[in-house]
Design a protein around this motif. Sequence first.
Motif, PDB file in Angstrom:
ATOM      1  N   SER A  98       0.803  -1.168  -0.004  1.00  0.00           N
ATOM      2  CA  SER A  98      -0.100  -0.026  -0.052  1.00  0.00           C
ATOM      3  C   SER A  98       0.920   1.232   0.086  1.00  0.00           C
ATOM      4  O   SER A  98       2.169   1.293   0.241  1.00  0.00           O
ATOM      5  CB  SER A  98      -0.844   0.069   1.284  1.00  0.00           C
ATOM      6  OG  SER A  98       0.016   0.274   2.587  1.00  0.00           O
ATOM      7  N   VAL A 153     -10.112   5.171 -10.807  1.00  0.00           N
ATOM      8  CA  VAL A 153     -10.301   5.937  -9.397  1.00  0.00           C
ATOM      9  C   VAL A 153     -11.441   5.478  -8.917  1.00  0.00           C
ATOM     10  O   VAL A 153     -11.601   5.081  -7.784  1.00  0.00           O
ATOM     11  CB  VAL A 153     -10.361   7.336  -9.566  1.00  0.00           C
ATOM     12  CG1 VAL A 153     -10.723   7.882  -8.211  1.00  0.00           C
ATOM     13  CG2 VAL A 153      -9.029   8.022  -9.973  1.00  0.00           C
ATOM     14  N   GLU A 154     -12.682   5.131  -9.769  1.00  0.00           N
ATOM     15  CA  GLU A 154     -13.791   4.361  -9.084  1.00  0.00           C
ATOM     16  C   GLU A 154     -13.642   3.035  -8.506  1.00  0.00           C
ATOM     17  O   GLU A 154     -14.203   2.792  -7.551  1.00  0.00           O
ATOM     18  CB  GLU A 154     -15.051   4.560 -10.205  1.00  0.00           C
ATOM     19  CG  GLU A 154     -15.393   5.825 -10.537  1.00  0.00           C
ATOM     20  CD  GLU A 154     -15.886   6.475  -9.254  1.00  0.00           C
ATOM     21  OE1 GLU A 154     -16.829   6.241  -8.644  1.00  0.00           O
ATOM     22  OE2 GLU A 154     -15.405   7.787  -9.251  1.00  0.00           O
ATOM     23  N   ILE A 156     -10.679   1.932  -7.589  1.00  0.00           N
ATOM     24  CA  ILE A 156     -10.072   2.098  -6.262  1.00  0.00           C
ATOM     25  C   ILE A 156     -10.771   2.377  -5.160  1.00  0.00           C
ATOM     26  O   ILE A 156     -10.642   1.794  -3.979  1.00  0.00           O
ATOM     27  CB  ILE A 156      -8.881   3.026  -6.412  1.00  0.00           C
ATOM     28  CG1 ILE A 156      -7.878   2.699  -7.443  1.00  0.00           C
ATOM     29  CG2 ILE A 156      -7.999   3.395  -5.303  1.00  0.00           C
ATOM     30  CD1 ILE A 156      -7.032   3.565  -8.112  1.00  0.00           C
ATOM     31  N   ARG A 157     -11.556   3.484  -5.049  1.00  0.00           N
ATOM     32  CA  ARG A 157     -12.356   4.035  -4.085  1.00  0.00           C
ATOM     33  C   ARG A 157     -13.585   3.303  -3.606  1.00  0.00           C
ATOM     34  O   ARG A 157     -13.915   3.168  -2.479  1.00  0.00           O
ATOM     35  CB  ARG A 157     -12.697   5.492  -4.436  1.00  0.00           C
ATOM     36  CG  ARG A 157     -13.971   5.416  -5.219  1.00  0.00           C
ATOM     37  CD  ARG A 157     -14.404   7.201  -5.519  1.00  0.00           C
ATOM     38  NE  ARG A 157     -15.636   7.349  -6.322  1.00  0.00           N
ATOM     39  CZ  ARG A 157     -16.669   7.252  -5.311  1.00  0.00           C
ATOM     40  NH1 ARG A 157     -16.945   7.096  -4.337  1.00  0.00           N
ATOM     41  NH2 ARG A 157     -17.943   7.440  -5.998  1.00  0.00           N
ATOM     42  N   ASN A 158     -14.170   2.326  -4.552  1.00  0.00           N
ATOM     43  CA  ASN A 158     -15.038   1.624  -4.333  1.00  0.00           C
ATOM     44  C   ASN A 158     -14.646   0.253  -3.620  1.00  0.00           C
ATOM     45  O   ASN A 158     -15.785  -0.285  -2.893  1.00  0.00           O
ATOM     46  CB  ASN A 158     -16.210   1.495  -5.423  1.00  0.00           C
ATOM     47  CG  ASN A 158     -16.959   2.697  -5.831  1.00  0.00           C
ATOM     48  OD1 ASN A 158     -17.212   3.520  -4.951  1.00  0.00           O
ATOM     49  ND2 ASN A 158     -17.247   2.874  -7.217  1.00  0.00           N
ATOM     50  N   ASP A 160     -11.509  -0.282  -2.309  1.00  0.00           N
ATOM     51  CA  ASP A 160     -10.344  -0.293  -1.756  1.00  0.00           C
ATOM     52  C   ASP A 160      -9.285  -1.079  -2.034  1.00  0.00           C
ATOM     53  O   ASP A 160      -8.627  -1.838  -1.316  1.00  0.00           O
ATOM     54  CB  ASP A 160     -10.579  -0.772  -0.066  1.00  0.00           C
ATOM     55  CG  ASP A 160     -11.848   0.170   0.600  1.00  0.00           C
ATOM     56  OD1 ASP A 160     -11.885   1.388   0.275  1.00  0.00           O
ATOM     57  OD2 ASP A 160     -12.712  -0.360   1.410  1.00  0.00           O
ATOM     58  N   GLY A 162      -5.698  -0.874  -2.553  1.00  0.00           N
ATOM     59  CA  GLY A 162      -4.938   0.064  -2.162  1.00  0.00           C
ATOM     60  C   GLY A 162      -3.272  -0.173  -2.329  1.00  0.00           C
ATOM     61  O   GLY A 162      -2.418   0.562  -2.291  1.00  0.00           O
TER      62      GLY A 162
END
Length: 270
Positions: A98, A153-154, A156-158, A160, A162
Amino acid sequence: MSSYLVTGASRGLGFEFLRQLSNDPASTVIGFSRNKKATEEKVKAELNRENVHIVEADPSDYAALKRAVEETSRLTGGTLDYIIANAALVSEYSEFKSIGTLGEDPEILEKDIHDSIQTNVLGTIHLFNLFIPLLRKGSAKKAIAISTGMADVELIRNYDVGIAGPYALSKAALNVAVAKFSAQYRKEGILFMSISPGFVDTGKTPQPTEEELKGIQAMGAAFATYAPNFTGPISSEESAKAVLSVIKKASVENGDGGSFVSHFGDKQWL
């Protein structure tokens, strides 16, 4: 008769592109490799096709890429139909770590990000800039950057995701660069786009550390949630076939210029 340039052609997905593209004996297929001799020997042993040519070029070395333009031009008669910018650096150091963990050693982190940007972003930008004159004279006029869903990005963020920060950062930057190229050259009918090849079995089987194993397990859990039918990495053969299908269908006229899609031609990364 079409002409193709594939970077990172010595192994894995890059070599599979050479294999599939050279199935048509009328095509001229050029592979860029850091080790020309070794790659030529592999081509002879596994393909033995006269329409495959290997040119020595390091994607992170501008001078080497510039020299490779002349040799490519000689092989194709001064034109080029397709570029598949496949060469990339995937750092073994940060692949399953990470960003927070990498920050514990800032000097290594900075080097990892720098090296990733140098090869994956600047190397591809230089490649495209140097070969624009040949693409202009080609018939297909398609420049493709092999990216990754890890740069979405979607995703990654939705979910996790990392791990692999430097690699994902560099590929996200590459996607923006590709869109910028499209913004400049779309009016000339040159297609620039980014395609993720999916989760491909590269054949590398290093023994992960305990920390890396946790990262792999976390990634597996995220993938299982994102794509319940996902059963594991796909082969280079399956990936290359899918990517080439997307390339064939894509066009400036269809609005594909500057896009970032998966090997399915959409935003489904697995």
